[in-house]
Motif scaffolding. Sequence first.
Motif, PDB file in Angstrom:
ATOM      1  N   GLU A 139      15.681  15.523  -5.055  1.00  0.00           N
ATOM      2  CA  GLU A 139      14.912  16.236  -4.031  1.00  0.00           C
ATOM      3  C   GLU A 139      14.959  15.473  -2.706  1.00  0.00           C
ATOM      4  O   GLU A 139      14.759  14.262  -2.656  1.00  0.00           O
ATOM      5  CB  GLU A 139      13.457  16.379  -4.477  1.00  0.00           C
ATOM      6  N   ARG A 140      15.237  16.203  -1.613  1.00  0.00           N
ATOM      7  CA  ARG A 140      15.188  15.611  -0.281  1.00  0.00           C
ATOM      8  C   ARG A 140      13.767  15.775   0.255  1.00  0.00           C
ATOM      9  O   ARG A 140      13.260  16.881   0.336  1.00  0.00           O
ATOM     10  CB  ARG A 140      16.185  16.296   0.646  1.00  0.00           C
ATOM     11  N   SER A 141      13.158  14.676   0.626  1.00  0.00           N
ATOM     12  CA  SER A 141      11.775  14.748   1.087  1.00  0.00           C
ATOM     13  C   SER A 141      11.511  13.614   2.077  1.00  0.00           C
ATOM     14  O   SER A 141      11.916  12.463   1.864  1.00  0.00           O
ATOM     15  CB  SER A 141      10.807  14.616  -0.101  1.00  0.00           C
ATOM     16  N   SER A 142      10.819  13.962   3.168  1.00  0.00           N
ATOM     17  CA  SER A 142      10.463  12.939   4.159  1.00  0.00           C
ATOM     18  C   SER A 142       9.343  12.036   3.662  1.00  0.00           C
ATOM     19  O   SER A 142       9.088  10.973   4.225  1.00  0.00           O
ATOM     20  CB  SER A 142      10.024  13.629   5.459  1.00  0.00           C
ATOM     21  N   ASP A 143       8.684  12.468   2.568  1.00  0.00           N
ATOM     22  CA  ASP A 143       7.583  11.672   2.021  1.00  0.00           C
ATOM     23  C   ASP A 143       8.061  10.690   0.950  1.00  0.00           C
ATOM     24  O   ASP A 143       7.250   9.946   0.375  1.00  0.00           O
ATOM     25  CB  ASP A 143       6.526  12.594   1.394  1.00  0.00           C
ATOM     26  N   ARG A 144       9.357  10.686   0.692  1.00  0.00           N
ATOM     27  CA  ARG A 144       9.885   9.812  -0.353  1.00  0.00           C
ATOM     28  C   ARG A 144       9.588   8.342  -0.019  1.00  0.00           C
ATOM     29  O   ARG A 144       9.785   7.893   1.114  1.00  0.00           O
ATOM     30  CB  ARG A 144      11.394  10.027  -0.507  1.00  0.00           C
ATOM     31  N   ILE A 145       9.116   7.576  -1.008  1.00  0.00           N
ATOM     32  CA  ILE A 145       8.795   6.154  -0.825  1.00  0.00           C
ATOM     33  C   ILE A 145       9.977   5.257  -1.171  1.00  0.00           C
ATOM     34  O   ILE A 145      10.250   4.265  -0.494  1.00  0.00           O
ATOM     35  CB  ILE A 145       7.577   5.767  -1.691  1.00  0.00           C
ATOM     36  N   ASP A 146      10.705   5.631  -2.228  1.00  0.00           N
ATOM     37  CA  ASP A 146      11.783   4.772  -2.708  1.00  0.00           C
ATOM     38  C   ASP A 146      12.770   5.640  -3.482  1.00  0.00           C
ATOM     39  O   ASP A 146      12.640   6.868  -3.526  1.00  0.00           O
ATOM     40  CB  ASP A 146      11.208   3.653  -3.593  1.00  0.00           C
ATOM     41  N   TYR A 147      13.748   4.988  -4.145  1.00  0.00           N
ATOM     42  CA  TYR A 147      14.783   5.711  -4.890  1.00  0.00           C
ATOM     43  C   TYR A 147      14.856   5.222  -6.328  1.00  0.00           C
ATOM     44  O   TYR A 147      14.521   4.065  -6.629  1.00  0.00           O
ATOM     45  CB  TYR A 147      16.150   5.539  -4.208  1.00  0.00           C
ATOM     46  N   ARG A 148      15.323   6.116  -7.197  1.00  0.00           N
ATOM     47  CA  ARG A 148      15.490   5.762  -8.605  1.00  0.00           C
ATOM     48  C   ARG A 148      16.572   4.706  -8.768  1.00  0.00           C
ATOM     49  O   ARG A 148      17.524   4.674  -8.001  1.00  0.00           O
ATOM     50  CB  ARG A 148      15.849   7.015  -9.418  1.00  0.00           C
ATOM     51  N   ASN A 149      16.381   3.885  -9.825  1.00  0.00           N
ATOM     52  CA  ASN A 149      17.361   2.833 -10.080  1.00  0.00           C
ATOM     53  C   ASN A 149      17.575   2.635 -11.575  1.00  0.00           C
ATOM     54  O   ASN A 149      17.555   1.516 -12.090  1.00  0.00           O
ATOM     55  CB  ASN A 149      16.898   1.526  -9.423  1.00  0.00           C
ATOM     56  N   GLY A 150      17.729   3.745 -12.283  1.00  0.00           N
ATOM     57  CA  GLY A 150      18.050   3.661 -13.706  1.00  0.00           C
ATOM     58  C   GLY A 150      16.878   3.290 -14.592  1.00  0.00           C
ATOM     59  O   GLY A 150      15.711   3.533 -14.257  1.00  0.00           O
ATOM     60  N   TYR A 151      17.209   2.670 -15.735  1.00  0.00           N
ATOM     61  CA  TYR A 151      16.203   2.375 -16.762  1.00  0.00           C
ATOM     62  C   TYR A 151      16.496   1.002 -17.389  1.00  0.00           C
ATOM     63  O   TYR A 151      17.601   0.466 -17.283  1.00  0.00           O
ATOM     64  CB  TYR A 151      16.225   3.437 -17.871  1.00  0.00           C
ATOM     65  N   TYR A 152      15.470   0.491 -18.061  1.00  0.00           N
ATOM     66  CA  TYR A 152      15.679  -0.666 -18.948  1.00  0.00           C
ATOM     67  C   TYR A 152      14.875  -0.416 -20.221  1.00  0.00           C
ATOM     68  O   TYR A 152      13.907   0.350 -20.227  1.00  0.00           O
ATOM     69  CB  TYR A 152      15.258  -1.973 -18.278  1.00  0.00           C
ATOM     70  N   GLU A 153      15.307  -1.029 -21.291  1.00  0.00           N
ATOM     71  CA  GLU A 153      14.642  -0.802 -22.580  1.00  0.00           C
ATOM     72  C   GLU A 153      13.538  -1.828 -22.811  1.00  0.00           C
ATOM     73  O   GLU A 153      13.673  -2.999 -22.451  1.00  0.00           O
ATOM     74  CB  GLU A 153      15.655  -0.870 -23.731  1.00  0.00           C
ATOM     75  N   ARG A 154      12.445  -1.354 -23.410  1.00  0.00           N
ATOM     76  CA  ARG A 154      11.343  -2.242 -23.776  1.00  0.00           C
ATOM     77  C   ARG A 154      10.706  -1.720 -25.051  1.00  0.00           C
ATOM     78  O   ARG A 154      10.566  -0.509 -25.237  1.00  0.00           O
ATOM     79  CB  ARG A 154      10.304  -2.295 -22.653  1.00  0.00           C
ATOM     80  N   GLU A 155      10.317  -2.647 -25.919  1.00  0.00           N
ATOM     81  CA  GLU A 155       9.724  -2.270 -27.197  1.00  0.00           C
ATOM     82  C   GLU A 155       8.207  -2.287 -27.120  1.00  0.00           C
ATOM     83  O   GLU A 155       7.613  -3.040 -26.346  1.00  0.00           O
ATOM     84  CB  GLU A 155      10.188  -3.221 -28.297  1.00  0.00           C
TER      85      GLU A 155
END
Length: 388
Positions: A52-68
């Motif tokens: 989504e393009r939005s002027s209110d965006r704070i930051d960007y996604r950067n994938g995932y990491y695994e945690r138990e």
Amino acid sequence: MTQLQFNLDMDFLKDSVLNSDLNTVVKSALVLVLNEFMEKERDEYLNAAAYERSSDRIDYRNGYYEREIVMSVGKLTLKVPRTRNGEFSTSVFEKYARHDQALILSMIEMVVNGVSTRKVTQIVEQLCGETVSKSLVSSLTQKLDPIINTWANRPLNTTYYPYIFLDAMYIKVREHHQVVSKAVYIATAITEENKREILGLSVDHVESYESWSRFLQHLKSRGIQSPKLVISDAHQGLRKAIQREFIGTTWQRCNVHFKRNIIEKLPKKDSGDFRLMIRRIFDAVTLEDMRKFKDELMNQYAEDRRYEKALTVLDEGFEDTIQYMNFPKGIRVNIRSTNSLERLNQEVRRRETVIRIFPNTQSAFRLVGAVLMHYQENDYSKRKGLSR
């Protein structure tokens, strides 16, 4: 309310259901729910959905990491979303941390209540489907250390304890690749409000004058004032330490230990009358009668050499054993012996027997301290000093 949408791995779930592996189904469902919940949390943090393009965006996604995360159904592996600036944090682990904490506390409580570490690992595996090592259980119990140390060093200057009980028990500890015997010192008391309280403990190499002095000095450093009466057995080192550290305090020799010491010196046969006269002495209701009955016994058996040793023990320890008679009638039955402390020692012994040999002194202090704390909070403090 946040709406969650799921992209289900239907083939995997169908296979799990067909194979009747309900636990796997539950785990898979939980993973899907929690992963989707964290995804929505990241969307709300960014103020923008995926692509989504939005002027209110704070930051960007950067994938995932695994945690138990460990829950009641077992261990789950989650995909935790990340952002480029690294400031996003999901609330899932905070919300469900209580499951980990409950598991840890349960494991610790099992150990404190005398369940061996080997048995604890088996129980946890049955409950959660996960294997935990004995070393993990041992390391978790170390979380008790700051709690027990705080309790064992708490101030004692806000309450006056007129009656203090002292006793020692022996345990086996592994030290320098050898198994050695060590003494555990325990002090309890009755307050002026007739309530019982466990004052503290110490683990030392041997039961000696020096070690008892150190223990009593530690109690004094925490604010203990000299009591009216100290009740204990007749250990010479302990008696000497009491006289030195509690000046002006009366010493009461444990009535039960004293009578046992006398009986041990009696001949094996034909001592029934002697035993009855001993009972008569300590059943008397006044000091005058006690001394009178004691003199009668001494005179009656003075010429019989079979009773010489028993009479010597009686004569030498008698006055120290009747000091409780100088105190109010209502409290006498509770201060004439260390029976209450002996029962407490039995509670410790019941759990210590499971362990048999402690790996080190600190582990011994930890378990005994935890048992005493538990007993104080759940039973001891509820009892009045006066017998019912």
